[in-house]
Design a protein around this motif. Structure first.
Motif, PDB file in Angstrom:
ATOM      1  N   GLU A 110       0.875  -1.171   0.000  1.00 55.99           N
ATOM      2  CA  GLU A 110       0.000   0.000   0.000  1.00 55.99           C
ATOM      3  C   GLU A 110       0.908   1.215   0.000  1.00 55.99           C
ATOM      4  O   GLU A 110       1.929   1.239   0.681  1.00 55.99           O
ATOM      5  CB  GLU A 110      -0.884   0.000   1.261  1.00 55.99           C
ATOM      6  CG  GLU A 110      -1.787   1.218   1.397  1.00 55.99           C
ATOM      7  CD  GLU A 110      -1.131   2.451   1.984  1.00 55.99           C
ATOM      8  OE1 GLU A 110      -1.620   3.560   1.725  1.00 55.99           O
ATOM      9  OE2 GLU A 110      -0.121   2.316   2.701  1.00 55.99           O
ATOM     10  N   SER A 144      -5.043   6.096  -0.779  1.00 61.50           N
ATOM     11  CA  SER A 144      -4.177   4.927  -0.897  1.00 61.50           C
ATOM     12  C   SER A 144      -4.313   4.284  -2.264  1.00 61.50           C
ATOM     13  O   SER A 144      -5.381   4.333  -2.881  1.00 61.50           O
ATOM     14  CB  SER A 144      -4.552   3.860   0.144  1.00 61.50           C
ATOM     15  OG  SER A 144      -4.241   4.275   1.448  1.00 61.50           O
ATOM     16  N   PHE A 146      -3.084   0.405  -4.012  1.00 63.13           N
ATOM     17  CA  PHE A 146      -2.635  -0.937  -3.658  1.00 63.13           C
ATOM     18  C   PHE A 146      -2.011  -1.558  -4.894  1.00 63.13           C
ATOM     19  O   PHE A 146      -2.524  -1.407  -6.010  1.00 63.13           O
ATOM     20  CB  PHE A 146      -3.822  -1.765  -3.162  1.00 63.13           C
ATOM     21  CG  PHE A 146      -4.550  -1.079  -2.041  1.00 63.13           C
ATOM     22  CD1 PHE A 146      -4.085  -1.182  -0.736  1.00 63.13           C
ATOM     23  CD2 PHE A 146      -5.666  -0.296  -2.293  1.00 63.13           C
ATOM     24  CE1 PHE A 146      -4.728  -0.516   0.300  1.00 63.13           C
ATOM     25  CE2 PHE A 146      -6.319   0.365  -1.264  1.00 63.13           C
ATOM     26  CZ  PHE A 146      -5.847   0.261   0.031  1.00 63.13           C
TER      27      PHE A 146
END
Length: 164
Positions: A110, A144, A146
């Motif tokens: 992340e 965020s 990923f």
């Protein structure tokens, strides 16, 4: 550069992790900070390395075991005096090699979605990581992104053989 296991007790690494947490606090809202503090990094499912040139700390990175075949990259940080010198690249290569030795089939991470995290995202993309859905205990978060990489043991062993 020497990359070695680190017990997180030295003053230089303590300071670097403190800087990392402070930087995350400046760039991300509190609910989107997934950086680990020193005590969290000492968890038995995390292996932590630091990179050195003599007595000078260049950077660090960690590998968290999520399952027997899935690992997560944590706490990648380059010392400010050593940015853009290939430190993160070498630490990431070390983590990838360790993940393959452990038999992981996948390695994930992340990182932030903001412009300040673009160099990190570029590094991971250059290593073959692709964007993915949240994994482990992460949830969708506009701050965020990923990323994940399927580990192909045969191709990495071939590549390592070419480097030797």
């Amino acid at each position: 550069m020497e990359i070695k296991l680190d017990d997180l007790t030295g003053t230089k690494i303590t300071r670097l992790i403190g800087d990392h947490l402070q930087n995350m606090g400046e760039k991300s809202p509190p609910e989107s900070i997934h950086a680990l503090n020193l005590e969290q990094l000492k968890s038995p499912d995390i292996t932590f390395w630091s990179a050195w040139e003599g007595e000078e700390l260049l950077g660090c990175g960690a590998l968290k075991e999520l399952s027997k075949d899935h690992g997560e990259i944590k706490s990648m940080k380059t010392s400010p005096d050593h940015l853009r010198k290939g430190v993160a690249r070498q630490i990431l290569q070390h983590i990838l090699e360790e993940a393959i030795k452990r038999g992981y089939q996948r390695l994930s991470l992340e990182t932030g979605s903001m412009d300040a995290f673009e160099p990190a995202r570029r590094l991971y993309t250059n290593f073959g990581f692709t964007y993915c859905e949240p994994f482990a205990n992460y949830v969708e978060d506009p701050n965020s992104v990923f990323m994940t990489k399927k580990l192909n043991i045969k191709s990495l062993l071939f590549k390592l053989k070419l480097l030797v």
